[in-house]
Design an enzyme around this catalytic site. Structure first.
Site, PDB file in Angstrom:
ATOM      1  N   GLU A 260     -51.859   4.351  -3.690  1.00 14.53           N
ATOM      2  CA  GLU A 260     -51.391   3.263  -2.825  1.00 14.53           C
ATOM      3  C   GLU A 260     -50.868   2.084  -3.640  1.00 14.53           C
ATOM      4  O   GLU A 260     -49.878   1.457  -3.285  1.00 14.53           O
ATOM      5  CB  GLU A 260     -52.491   2.819  -1.870  1.00 14.53           C
TER       6      GLU A 260
ATOM      7  N   TYR B 205     -51.704  -3.991   4.372  1.00 20.84           N
ATOM      8  CA  TYR B 205     -51.242  -2.602   4.397  1.00 20.84           C
ATOM      9  C   TYR B 205     -52.177  -1.703   3.585  1.00 20.84           C
ATOM     10  O   TYR B 205     -52.650  -0.669   4.071  1.00 20.84           O
ATOM     11  CB  TYR B 205     -49.806  -2.454   3.855  1.00 20.84           C
TER      12      TYR B 205
ATOM     13  N   ASP C   8     -46.590  -0.047   7.476  1.00 27.24           N
ATOM     14  CA  ASP C   8     -45.731  -0.131   6.302  1.00 27.24           C
ATOM     15  C   ASP C   8     -44.273  -0.191   6.753  1.00 27.24           C
ATOM     16  O   ASP C   8     -43.976  -0.178   7.946  1.00 27.24           O
ATOM     17  CB  ASP C   8     -45.964   1.061   5.371  1.00 27.24           C
TER      18      ASP C   8
END
Length: 291
Positions: free
Chosen positions: A37, A120, A138
């Site tokens: 991520e 996010y 996102d």
DNA sequence: GATACGTGGAA
DNA sequence: TTTCCAAGTAT
């Protein structure tokens, strides 16, 4: 509005169309997902694959990364871009080692408190690694939502409260299904409902899509501010950092001089790198990656 | 809310 | 060649 049919069709599509990405495999734990991520923030999947493999093999746990010098994290970041992410991932790993018994937190608020983790990324880790129910908003999901529900080609520059409320309407009640919707809607945006040249003829929800039904009207409003790069401080910082990454030892100032001819800009960029703790001054006119 | 922050591939 | 844009965050 009932978006359950959209969710069902998207999940059915995802079941056969999803990419086989390594951080989605069952053996990818929370830490490996967290590393992915960070790397995927503003960076395409194709460029992340190799560095991610290298990282999770070299630092298989948060503690392993935390125990390494932060400069090694910056070095291993390579040319992924936005190297502050490497520093923040190292800081986050240190916090996990020291405050969370070395385990990636499964709680959204605890994740959000980590360096480099925003709304996010906190939602993505909680959802993908722990199956929690969260709105994962996102750039892909925002575009998908804008087209399906709002009937416009592109969402606003930054996420709005209205978008979050809308995302809540899509989100299934059951956590495991919500988590699958999160990853599936992102995948739809990444593969079909793309920014340029969307593949509506292959889209599983084109009949549900307000933008498609309206004849795919062009985006109204001002074009986005372009992000220039050539000649910017960002490019200069990148050039300086590339020199430091390539050297195992401290680098004399003269060597940095060759990487960027404009003295004023070079000194400004170097100072900002030091402020950001991406670079440390060691000895007279010598610079290195941090410990 | 606007801006800074890297890099490279595709259109 | 230039422009666009890619799983954002911090200030």
């Amino acid at each position: 509005m009932d978006y359950a049919p959209v969710v069902s069709r998207t999940l059915r599509w995802y079941a056969h169309a999803a990419r086989d990405l390594p951080w989605r495999r069952p053996d990818a734990g929370p830490w490996a997902i967290m590393v992915s991520e960070f790397m995927l923030q503003q960076t395409p999947v194709a460029r992340v694959l190799q560095p991610w493999q290298d990282w999770v093999q070299r630092w298989p746990t948060p503690a392993a990364l935390a125990d390494a010098p932060s400069g090694e994290a910056v070095r291993a970041w390579g040319r992924l871009g936005y190297p502050r992410r490497a520093l923040r991932l190292h800081q986050a790993a240190t916090a996990i080692r020291d405050d969370h018994d070395g385990q990636v937190p499964d709680d959204y608020q605890a994740l959000l408190a980590l360096p480099g983790v925003g709304s996010y990324t906190a939602a993505a880790i909680a959802s993908f690694a722990f199956g929690r129910r969260h709105v994962v908003l996102d750039t892909n999901v925002r575009r998908v939502q804008a087209r399906i529900a709002t009937g416009i080609e592109f969402p606003a520059t930054a996420p709005t409260a209205a978008e979050r409320l809308l995302a809540e309407q899509f989100l299934p009640t059951e956590p495991a299904r919500a988590a699958r919707w999160a990853v599936a809607s992102m995948e739809l945006g990444a593969l079909i409902c793309t920014a340029r040249g969307p593949q509506c003829d292959q889209c599983p929800v084109r009949t549900d899509c307000a933008w498609h039904r309206a004849g795919r009207p062009a985006h109204e409003g001002p074009a986005r501010v372009g992000q220039r790069y050539q000649g910017t401080d960002r490019q200069c910082r990148g050039a300086l950092l590339a020199v430091l990454r390539s050297s195992d030892d401290a680098v004399p100032a003269e060597e940095l001089d060759t990487a960027w001819p404009d003295r004023a800009q070079r000194e400004r960029a170097l100072a900002s790198l030091i402020t950001d703790r991406l670079v440390v001054a060691v000895g007279p006119d010598r610079y290195a990656l941090p410990d």
